[in-house]
Design a protein around this motif. Structure first.
Motif, PDB file in Angstrom:
ATOM      1  N   LEU A  24      -2.728  -1.432 -78.896  1.00 51.06           N
ATOM      2  CA  LEU A  24      -1.359  -1.536 -79.411  1.00 51.06           C
ATOM      3  C   LEU A  24      -0.941  -2.998 -79.540  1.00 51.06           C
ATOM      4  O   LEU A  24      -0.174  -3.367 -80.436  1.00 51.06           O
ATOM      5  CB  LEU A  24      -0.397  -0.789 -78.492  1.00 51.06           C
ATOM      6  CG  LEU A  24      -0.519   0.744 -78.469  1.00 51.06           C
ATOM      7  CD1 LEU A  24       0.498   1.335 -77.510  1.00 51.06           C
ATOM      8  CD2 LEU A  24      -0.335   1.321 -79.860  1.00 51.06           C
ATOM      9  N   GLU A  25      -1.459  -3.837 -78.666  1.00 50.91           N
ATOM     10  CA  GLU A  25      -1.107  -5.249 -78.689  1.00 50.91           C
ATOM     11  C   GLU A  25      -1.602  -5.942 -79.962  1.00 50.91           C
ATOM     12  O   GLU A  25      -0.961  -6.870 -80.470  1.00 50.91           O
ATOM     13  CB  GLU A  25      -1.678  -5.966 -77.466  1.00 50.91           C
ATOM     14  CG  GLU A  25      -1.022  -5.597 -76.146  1.00 50.91           C
ATOM     15  CD  GLU A  25      -1.428  -4.214 -75.652  1.00 50.91           C
ATOM     16  OE1 GLU A  25      -2.483  -3.691 -76.126  1.00 50.91           O
ATOM     17  OE2 GLU A  25      -0.707  -3.639 -74.817  1.00 50.91           O
ATOM     18  N   PRO A  68       0.063  -5.293 -84.558  1.00 50.48           N
ATOM     19  CA  PRO A  68       0.875  -6.066 -85.514  1.00 50.48           C
ATOM     20  C   PRO A  68       0.063  -6.999 -86.404  1.00 50.48           C
ATOM     21  O   PRO A  68       0.552  -7.415 -87.468  1.00 50.48           O
ATOM     22  CB  PRO A  68       1.813  -6.872 -84.594  1.00 50.48           C
ATOM     23  CG  PRO A  68       1.885  -6.086 -83.339  1.00 50.48           C
ATOM     24  CD  PRO A  68       0.520  -5.501 -83.169  1.00 50.48           C
ATOM     25  N   ASP A  69      -1.146  -7.345 -86.005  1.00 47.05           N
ATOM     26  CA  ASP A  69      -1.973  -8.242 -86.809  1.00 47.05           C
ATOM     27  C   ASP A  69      -2.711  -7.522 -87.940  1.00 47.05           C
ATOM     28  O   ASP A  69      -3.344  -8.177 -88.776  1.00 47.05           O
ATOM     29  CB  ASP A  69      -3.012  -8.934 -85.918  1.00 47.05           C
ATOM     30  CG  ASP A  69      -2.357  -9.821 -84.869  1.00 47.05           C
ATOM     31  OD1 ASP A  69      -1.302 -10.407 -85.177  1.00 47.05           O
ATOM     32  OD2 ASP A  69      -2.909  -9.917 -83.753  1.00 47.05           O
ATOM     33  N   SER A  98       4.577   4.827 -81.049  1.00 50.03           N
ATOM     34  CA  SER A  98       4.988   3.524 -80.519  1.00 50.03           C
ATOM     35  C   SER A  98       5.901   2.801 -81.512  1.00 50.03           C
ATOM     36  O   SER A  98       5.761   2.941 -82.737  1.00 50.03           O
ATOM     37  CB  SER A  98       3.766   2.659 -80.228  1.00 50.03           C
ATOM     38  OG  SER A  98       3.111   2.309 -81.433  1.00 50.03           O
ATOM     39  N   PRO A  99       6.844   1.996 -81.021  1.00 49.51           N
ATOM     40  CA  PRO A  99       7.742   1.222 -81.894  1.00 49.51           C
ATOM     41  C   PRO A  99       6.989   0.246 -82.795  1.00 49.51           C
ATOM     42  O   PRO A  99       7.381   0.027 -83.944  1.00 49.51           O
ATOM     43  CB  PRO A  99       8.636   0.477 -80.898  1.00 49.51           C
ATOM     44  CG  PRO A  99       8.606   1.303 -79.663  1.00 49.51           C
ATOM     45  CD  PRO A  99       7.222   1.874 -79.605  1.00 49.51           C
ATOM     46  N   VAL A 100       5.905  -0.333 -82.293  1.00 49.50           N
ATOM     47  CA  VAL A 100       5.162  -1.305 -83.091  1.00 49.50           C
ATOM     48  C   VAL A 100       4.524  -0.641 -84.309  1.00 49.50           C
ATOM     49  O   VAL A 100       4.492  -1.216 -85.403  1.00 49.50           O
ATOM     50  CB  VAL A 100       4.101  -2.024 -82.221  1.00 49.50           C
ATOM     51  CG1 VAL A 100       3.045  -1.057 -81.726  1.00 49.50           C
ATOM     52  CG2 VAL A 100       3.455  -3.159 -83.006  1.00 49.50           C
ATOM     53  N   TRP A 101       4.057   0.578 -84.133  1.00 52.27           N
ATOM     54  CA  TRP A 101       3.488   1.333 -85.261  1.00 52.27           C
ATOM     55  C   TRP A 101       4.562   1.627 -86.313  1.00 52.27           C
ATOM     56  O   TRP A 101       4.358   1.418 -87.512  1.00 52.27           O
ATOM     57  CB  TRP A 101       2.849   2.625 -84.769  1.00 52.27           C
ATOM     58  CG  TRP A 101       2.451   3.594 -85.862  1.00 52.27           C
ATOM     59  CD1 TRP A 101       3.115   4.706 -86.243  1.00 52.27           C
ATOM     60  CD2 TRP A 101       1.282   3.522 -86.700  1.00 52.27           C
ATOM     61  NE1 TRP A 101       2.460   5.347 -87.267  1.00 52.27           N
ATOM     62  CE2 TRP A 101       1.323   4.638 -87.561  1.00 52.27           C
ATOM     63  CE3 TRP A 101       0.214   2.628 -86.801  1.00 52.27           C
ATOM     64  CZ2 TRP A 101       0.342   4.885 -88.517  1.00 52.27           C
ATOM     65  CZ3 TRP A 101      -0.765   2.876 -87.760  1.00 52.27           C
ATOM     66  CH2 TRP A 101      -0.692   3.985 -88.607  1.00 52.27           C
ATOM     67  N   SER A 109       7.147   0.086 -86.977  1.00 51.80           N
ATOM     68  CA  SER A 109       7.696  -1.110 -87.627  1.00 51.80           C
ATOM     69  C   SER A 109       6.770  -1.688 -88.690  1.00 51.80           C
ATOM     70  O   SER A 109       7.149  -2.621 -89.402  1.00 51.80           O
ATOM     71  CB  SER A 109       7.974  -2.191 -86.572  1.00 51.80           C
ATOM     72  OG  SER A 109       6.753  -2.677 -86.016  1.00 51.80           O
ATOM     73  N   MET A 110       5.554  -1.136 -88.827  1.00 48.13           N
ATOM     74  CA  MET A 110       4.576  -1.696 -89.764  1.00 48.13           C
ATOM     75  C   MET A 110       4.932  -1.330 -91.205  1.00 48.13           C
ATOM     76  O   MET A 110       5.446  -0.245 -91.488  1.00 48.13           O
ATOM     77  CB  MET A 110       3.171  -1.191 -89.419  1.00 48.13           C
ATOM     78  CG  MET A 110       2.687  -1.671 -88.048  1.00 48.13           C
ATOM     79  SD  MET A 110       1.046  -1.059 -87.639  1.00 48.13           S
ATOM     80  CE  MET A 110       0.052  -1.876 -88.883  1.00 48.13           C
TER      81      MET A 110
END
Length: 341
Positions: A268-269, A272-273, A298-301, A303-304
């Motif tokens: 998950l980290e 974003p890349d 997950s929020p990061v997913w 937000s992509m």
């Protein structure tokens, strides 16, 4: 006197002419005799005697004659005493089916064989590679194969080749799925199906070209990535083979720099890349449910850009994790159905 001299001269001329003619005739006879003698002594090449033996006489060896001797991609000598009829080719069943051949048994994880081939192979018994381990020689021997095809060099390193070659002639590829065109031709040659191999490759190439034209407006300058989930975690599918090869080398997606330059493992980290316009998700037979849920919730997913633009797709079927002309065409069908609506 003058008359007698003329008579003598005429007789001498006739005699000289007779002697010359006699000598010329004798010479011709001698010449003909020598020609006949030379023709008799000239050896004739028996083309049937040279079949199967390279470099003998002036006739090239017949590659379909048996016994046939050749080397596999690892340099091992392979001798085929007769035309193979009972083939064991784990992970190469796709190529066999494309050539119109059914194996004597088919690869299985222990719970299932390759599902996308079962329309053609439903009556073929399975043999388990549970846990990634090949079956014991005794299990293979029970099916009495007369040719074994091993799809990559790992089988040399692991000692499988040394065991299996005692059962039947065994051909080892370096990596059959990394050069599908070559491996299809080799299998076709080994089975006496070269014409079928060429036809299958032509059909596949035509299929790819048609799909590329249809998809070009949707994928031009767009990057794609494939994420696989299983019980061990989340992973990228590389672009060397399987569905990764289809997306980039066949259809023309641009490779993601993260996938080409980084580790296959995904966290998950590092998400974003990920520089991908399209993301395809594969849950390996439901074994990766927990990891898939963790990522997609997950929020990061969320937000992509690919997620926001509706360009993430969950794809089903083991053809995304398989190499072969049939698997690749099924992947192409899936992509067309998802992004060319």
């Amino acid at each position: 006197m003058e008359y007698k001299e003329k008579l003598r001269s005429t007789k001498k001329t006739k005699l000289a002419l007779l002697l010359t003619t006699t000598m010329l005739f004798a010479g011709l006879q001698a010449g003909c005799g020598n020609m006949a003698s030379n023709e008799t002594k000239t050896p004739k090449v028996d083309s049937s005697a040279s079949q199967g033996t390279e470099g003998k006489g002036n006739t090239p060896a017949d590659p379909t004659a048996y016994p046939r001797m050749l080397k596999d991609e690892m340099g091992n000598e392979v001798t085929l005493p007769a035309s193979p009829a009972k083939i064991f080719a784990p992970n190469l069943e796709d190529t066999l089916v494309a050539l119109g051949v059914a194996p004597v048994m088919q690869w299985s994880t222990g719970s299932r064989p390759k599902e996308y081939l079962q329309d053609q192979l439903k009556d073929v018994p399975t043999i388990t590679f549970a846990g990634g381990l090949p079956p014991e020689p005794e299990a293979v021997m029970a099916f009495e194969p007369d040719l074994i095809l091993l799809h990559n060099s790992y089988h040399m390193d692991s000692g499988v080749y040394d065991k299996y070659k005692k059962i039947a002639p065994t051909y080892v590829f370096k990596h059959a799925n990394a050069d599908l065109e070559s491996s299809v031709r080799i299998v076709g040659d080994l089975l006496g199906k070269s014409a079928e191999a060429e036809q299958a490759l032509q059909n596949y190439k035509a299929y790819v070209e048609t799909a590329k034209k249809e998809l070009a407006p949707h994928i031009q300058d767009k990057k794609a990535a494939i994420i696989r989930f299983n019980g061990k975690g989340m992973f990228f599918i590389k672009y060397d083979f399987f569905s990764g090869y289809v997306l980039t080398h066949e259809l023309g997606f641009t490779p993601s720099q993260v996938v080409t330059g980084g580790d296959v493992n995904l966290s998950l980290e590092s998400l974003p890349d990920l520089d991908a316009d399209y993301i395809f998700l594969i849950n390996d037979a439901g074994t990766g449910d927990a990891h898939e849920k963790e990522m997609t919730e997950s929020p990061v997913w969320k937000s992509m850009d690919a997620v926001k633009n509706g360009r993430t797709f969950k794809v089903e079927g083991d053809h995304w994790l398989s190499g072969g002309l049939i698997a690749h065409m099924k992947v192409i069908d899936d992509v067309k159905g998802l992004i060319a609506k």
